[in-house]
Design an enzyme around this catalytic site. Sequence first.
Site, PDB file in Angstrom:
ATOM      1  N   ASP A 228      -6.478   5.817  -2.509  1.00 24.68           N
ATOM      2  CA  ASP A 228      -5.486   6.830  -3.127  1.00 24.68           C
ATOM      3  C   ASP A 228      -3.768   6.757  -2.849  1.00 24.68           C
ATOM      4  O   ASP A 228      -3.232   5.810  -2.084  1.00 24.68           O
ATOM      5  CB  ASP A 228      -5.139   7.490  -0.946  1.00 24.68           C
ATOM      6  CG  ASP A 228      -4.410   8.608  -0.718  1.00 24.68           C
ATOM      7  OD1 ASP A 228      -3.354   8.976  -1.471  1.00 24.68           O
ATOM      8  OD2 ASP A 228      -4.294   9.027   0.515  1.00 24.68           O
ATOM      9  N   ASP A 353      -0.793 -13.496 -14.846  1.00 21.55           N
ATOM     10  CA  ASP A 353      -2.558 -13.836 -13.868  1.00 21.55           C
ATOM     11  C   ASP A 353      -2.693 -15.829 -15.016  1.00 21.55           C
ATOM     12  O   ASP A 353      -2.425 -15.826 -15.517  1.00 21.55           O
ATOM     13  CB  ASP A 353      -3.390 -13.530 -13.950  1.00 21.55           C
ATOM     14  CG  ASP A 353      -4.604 -12.442 -13.190  1.00 21.55           C
ATOM     15  OD1 ASP A 353      -4.482 -14.006 -12.818  1.00 21.55           O
ATOM     16  OD2 ASP A 353      -4.588 -11.746 -12.990  1.00 21.55           O
TER      17      ASP A 353
END
Length: 658
Positions: A228, A353
């Site tokens: 959500d 990353d």
Amino acid sequence: MPFSFLSLALAATLAVASPPPEPVDAAPAIFQDGETFRDMDRNGRLDPYEDHRLDADRRVADLLSRMTLEEKAGAVMHGTAPTPQSVRGGVGVAETYDVARFETLNRQRHISSVITCLSAAPDVLAAQNNALQRVASGSRLGIPVTISTDPRNHFQRTDGASLAALGFSQWPEPLGLAALDDAEIVRRFGDAARQEYRAVGIHMALSPQADLATEPRWSRINGTFGEDPARTGRMVQAYVVGFQGAADGLRPDGVAAVVKHWVGYGAAPEGWDGHNYYGRFSRLGDTELATHIQPFLGAFAAGVAGVMPTYNILQGVTLDGAPIEPVGAGFNHGLLTTLLRDRYGFKGLVVSDWAITNDCGDNCRMGATPHGFGDIAMPWGVEDLTETERFAKGMNAGVDQFGGTEQTDRMVEAVHQGLVPEARLDQAVSRVLRLKFELGLFDHPFVDPAAATRMLADPARQAMADDVQRRAMVMLENRLPAPVSPGAPVYLHGVAPEAARAAGLIPVDTPEGADIALFRLAAPFETPHPNFFFGSRQHEGALDFPVDDPALADLRRAAAATPTIVSVYLDRPAVLTSLKPLASVLIGEFGASDAAVLDVAMGRTHAEGRLPFALPASMDQVRAQDPARPDDLGALLYPLGYAWMGQAGAHQSSSRSK
């Protein structure tokens, strides 16, 4: 935190059980105007960058003016604190550092930012981090070390993503925090972790994940707050506030949060993860991209210190009417500068990353033989560039610091060859240094190991986490006429007998001799890519229980003899269709101890969570859904936001933002 320039003790790195007396800070004390300062360059005078009375801008500018090109190149590397077990690109999980190797990295390559992979008792971890700071305090300019970590306050431990919660308070996974949808609980979690990190000398959290769990098969879902977008945004904002210590940015005693992974990481076709060559793509359109950006807005509102780009190449996205460049986000000027910096106004540190500049050869791409640490590389879309060209492309795209590498010579080459303007390098170094000043590391780099032990041993910390473990579970079904009573004989599967005995139950060997059967199961997974370093460790593939699954066979046998209570660890949205008719009680959990599960199973405490993602009824639904869109599985076994509400409302779910 306690600090003394003259008498601070550093733990030994060779004999943890009985350390010798520790040396003092290598930076002498300067006494001026009734105050004490650290003479970090040991020149006998107070330089502006050593003066804690000055603002960060002045201190950064002064220090930057003193740095060589090689020292600047070291500042934009975020390496791995070496351990006796670690090799290039390795995870390096251990109890002690290889301090001699770190000294080489610090002196020769000027590395002053590292990730720690230690899993050790709090006092040992604090002493080991002090040892790194002691080395750094003896460098030419005395630049302190920023020490980062992957999450270490949860249950699941995965190489390259999280660490064991040894000595730290142990909370549910972020999915469990999302199940409660209570921003204050998430803030309290972040505040507790902040105190624990700083007590042991950790300054940066490589978290939270603002990624949306829109592809149910994706192996990184356990670190997210679900699917959500609105709920995830609220949770991410509260997480950043808790870790950084303030609602609008980083406090000196805070932990710098690095929100990840910008952006669209969760839109992974078939759930293949971007750590792997076969998972290097995300597929989403412009509308879906806006949905995946939404949770990051909560982090920006909280003044998050850092952003980590995704590995993935985004397919189907346009910027300013043109298709986005088909390279990973760490090399993508459109994503990092046009979108992140210009459109959303992010001013902080962009940390790539890990290992995006490494070479990815044939075995890295194809996995013909099992991967080792040396095969780890994620240079997606720029595989054919040289390493120097990758560093240049990443920095020019908007990366300020490169994770998982110490190749300072490549950055020096990039500047000398005119591939990176030194002014751009200075901008990146300034952002790295600013964080160090904002965290107070130049003035207080050391911690007290004994104080760390006292703080982390406080039982109130774990009691708070235990309470959240219980509350964060989701009751999916409850058809048991009455709670389980103490003294009942119980058949166990996946539950420690000693935990059952502590709860007042009597373990028995067969379900036929039990009043109740208690099962702890985990969401199913497959390992279809066993030769890939991360693919061999990640949970991939189908989400339903195979018909010949031994645990399912044992559950069928138990259900034929006695009522069953089934708890399932949901690191991904499992298909529970085969379990539902066999379970008198069905519980979804996101990281909990046996004691916590037993308390909920026996009705001593109540599960308060609601599903942070929908649970599909079949794998056909999973295969048919769009990996970029939340809540699009069609007819469901349990919808997003579901919790069992008694027989009258057994299939109700909460209202939610869409």
